[in-house]
Design a protein around this motif. Structure first.
Motif, PDB file in Angstrom:
ATOM      1  N   LYS A 143       0.524  -0.849  -0.256  1.00  0.00           N
ATOM      2  CA  LYS A 143      -0.028  -0.123   0.044  1.00  0.00           C
ATOM      3  C   LYS A 143       0.704   1.300  -0.278  1.00  0.00           C
ATOM      4  O   LYS A 143       2.311   1.407   0.401  1.00  0.00           O
ATOM      5  N   TYR A 152      -5.574   5.174   1.063  1.00  0.00           N
ATOM      6  CA  TYR A 152      -4.103   4.277   0.127  1.00  0.00           C
ATOM      7  C   TYR A 152      -4.775   3.706  -0.950  1.00  0.00           C
ATOM      8  O   TYR A 152      -5.785   3.749  -1.284  1.00  0.00           O
ATOM      9  N   THR A 209      -3.407   0.656  -3.276  1.00  0.00           N
ATOM     10  CA  THR A 209      -2.727  -0.461  -3.516  1.00  0.00           C
ATOM     11  C   THR A 209      -2.034  -1.320  -4.757  1.00  0.00           C
ATOM     12  O   THR A 209      -3.236  -1.063  -5.736  1.00  0.00           O
TER      13      THR A 209
END
Ligand code: IMP
Length: 429
Positions: free
Chosen positions: A340, A369, A371
Motif C-alpha cells: 500500500k 491508500y 494498493t
C-alpha cells in the motif's frame, strides 16, 4: 560546480550512510552541517561495518572531512568515536578531519538536562538523550561554549559562569545537583589538547576547495520531518535538516550546495514519539521491522514501521529542496502479496494532499491508500533495472509519479555496490 547535498526525506534512518559513502567515493571533501551524535550512519564496506555518529562518512574513504559550524559536538564522544574506528582500522588524524572552531560544544550538563526533561515530562519527545536540544538552546541563547574556547583558558571561566548561571537554576528546579564551575573548567582543560589539533575554519576550507574546483559532498543528518521548522513539531530534532542548512551550517553560498539528493525508504519508519499517519501496529508492521532490521543505530530502540507515505515525501521534497531521490530498502518489500501507498489523508470528511502544521490534526489523520500488486522475486542486490521484477519497477515508477520527484538512485542492499544509477547526482543537470 558539481557539489551534492544529501538529506533524509522522511523521519531519518533512510539509509543515508551507504549512499553518502557511495558518493564520497567520488567527492574530494565531505561536510557535516547540522545535528550531532544523535545521528547514526551505518556503512558497510566488504566485510567491515562502521557505525558513525559525529564523524563525516568521508573518513571511511580517507577523504578530507569537515564537521561544520552548524554541528553540535560532544568532544568526549568525538574522541571515543575516533578511537573506535581506529580499532577497526581507520586512522582519523587532523590531516583528514577538521572541526569548525565556531561549532558549539555539547557538555555533560546538556546530556543530563536532556534526560531530566524527558523523564520529568508527561509529553515525551523521545529524544536520543545526547544533549542535542539543550545545546542548540544555549547556542541560540548566546551562552554556549564553542570549540574555539578550548584554545583560550583565560576566558573560559567567565564563559562557564555565564552558562552555569542559567543551568544551575534549571537543575535546582529539577532537584539535580548544581554543576561546579571549577570541575567543568578542569574537564574542558583536560580534553582541550586532544581536540585543539582538529580545529580549523569550515568556511575557509570550503572556500579554498571551491576555488580549487573540488567536489564537495554535504552530508545531512536526521531528516526533513524532524526539521525544527518543517517537521512534525514538537516531535522533532533541534536543528534545520533541510538542504538550505548546508549553506549556513558550513559557511558557503546557498548556490554552492549543488544537487540535492533526498534519501527515501521504500516504506516509512520513525523512532521516538510523534504523529505517523501510516504506522502499522499489526503483523505487517512487525514484518517490515523484522525484514528491515529496524532498530536505532544510536539508541537501539525499535523503530515504528508503516507503509510508504507519498503525501509526506511529496511535501519534504518541496520543503527540503530535493532534486532527485534515492529510494532505499526496496528488498524489504519482496514477497508481499500487496503493497500500500498513502496518497492522501481523510480529516473530518475532507481529503488533504498535505500534512497540516497542527500536531493535533496530524494525530487525527486517516491515510487514503492505493494498493499495488507485490512481487515474489528478490530485488536484493540488483544492479540494473533488468534485474528487477516488473511489479517492483511499477512500484518505483508510481512512487516517482506520486511524489513529483524523479528517482536518481535505487539502493538494493546495504552493500555499496548494490545500487542502480538513473541520474548521477555528481553530474551537472
Ligand atoms: P534529539 O535529536 O535527540 O533531540 O531527538 C529528537 C527526535 O529526533 C527524536 O524523535 C529522535 O528519535 C529523533 N532523531 C534524532 N536523530 C535521529 C536520527 O539520526 N535518526 C532518526 N531519528 C532521530
Amino acid at each position: 560546480m558539481s557539489n551534492v547535498t544529501v538529506i533524509g526525506a522522511q523521519w531519518g534512518d533512510e539509509g543515508k550512510g551507504k549512499i553518502i559513502d557511495w558518493l564520497s567515493n567520488r567527492a574530494d571533501m565531505v561536510v557535516r552541517f547540522q545535528g550531532g551524535n544523535n545521528a547514526g550512519h551505518t556503512i558497510v564496506v566488504g566485510d567491515k561495518t562502521y557505525k558513525l555518529s559525529l564523524l563525516p562518512s568521508g573518513v571511511v574513504q580517507g577523504k578530507r572531512s569537515i564537521i561544520g559550524n552548524g554541528v553540535v559536538v560532544d568532544p568526549w564522544s568525538l574522541l571515543e568515536e575516533i578511537a573506535k574506528v581506529g580499532a577497526a582500522g581507520l586512522t582519523v588524524t587532523p590531516d583528514i578531519l577538521v572541526l569548525a572552531e565556531n561549532a558549539t560544544l555539547v557538555l555533560p550538563l546538556h546530556r543530563e538536562l536532556d534526560a531530566l526533561r524527558e523523564e520529568a515530562s508527561s509529553q515525551k519527545i523521545g529524544t536520543t538523550k545526547r544533549g542535542i536540544g539543550p545545546t542548540y538552546e544555549d547556542k541560540v541563547g548566546r551562552r554556549a561554549i564553542r570549540a574555539i574556547d578550548l584554545k583560550d583558558f583565560a576566558s573560559l571561566p567567565a564563559k562557564i559562569d555565564r552558562l552555569l548561571a542559567h543551568h544551575n537554576v534549571l537543575r535546582k528546579g529539577f532537584g539535580a545537583t548544581e554543576v561546579d564551575a571549577g570541575a567543568l573548567l578542569n574537564q574542558l582543560k583536560e580534553i582541550a589538547p586532544k581536540i585543539v589539533p582538529f580545529l580549523g575554519s569550515s568556511w575557509r576550507e570550503l572556500d579554498a576547495a571551491r576555488k580549487a574546483g573540488k567536489r564537495i559532498l554535504f552530508e545531512g543528518a536526521q531528516a526533513v520531518l524532524l526539521d525544527i521548522d518543517h517537521g512534525t513539531y514538537p516531535f522533532v530534532t533541534s536543528s534545520n535538516t533541510v538542504a538550505g542548512q548546508a549553506a549556513a551550517g558550513a559557511g558557503v553560498s546557498p548556490r554552492a550546495i549543488g544537487t540535492v539528493l533526498g534519501i527515501v525508504k521504500s516504506y516509512t519508519t520513525r523512532v521516538g514519539e510523534g504523529p505517523f499517519p501510516t504506522e502499522l501496529k499489526d503483523a505487517t508492521g512487525e514484518k517490515l521491522g523484522e525484514r528491515g532490521h529496524e532498530f536505532g543505530t544510536v539508541t537501539g530502540r525499535k523503530r515504528r514501521c508503516g507503509w510508504f507515505d507519498a503525501v509526506l515525501v511529496r511535501q519534504t521534497c518541496v520543503t527540503g529542496g530535493v532534486d532527485g531521490i534515492c529510494l532505499t530498502k526496496l528488498d524489504v518489500l519482496d514477497g508481499f502479496d500487496e503493497i500500500k501507498v498513502c496518497t492522501g489523508y481523510q480529516l473530518d470528511g475532507q481529503t488533504l494532499d498535505y500534512l497540516p502544521a497542527d500536531a493535533n490534526l496530524q494525530a487525527r489523520l486517516t491515510p487514503v491508500y492505493e494498493t499495488l500488486e507485490g512481487w515474489k522475486e528478490t530485488t536484493r542486490g540488483a544492479r540494473s533495472w533488468a534485474q528487477l521484477p516488473a511489479n517492483a519497477i511499477k512500484y518505483v515508477r508510481r512512487v516517482e509519479e506520486l511524489i513529483g520527484t524523479p528517482v536518481s538512485l535505487l539502493s538494493t542492499s546495504p552493500d555499496r555496490d548494490d545500487t542502480i544509477t538513473v541520474q548521477d547526482p555528481f553530474v551537472d543537470r
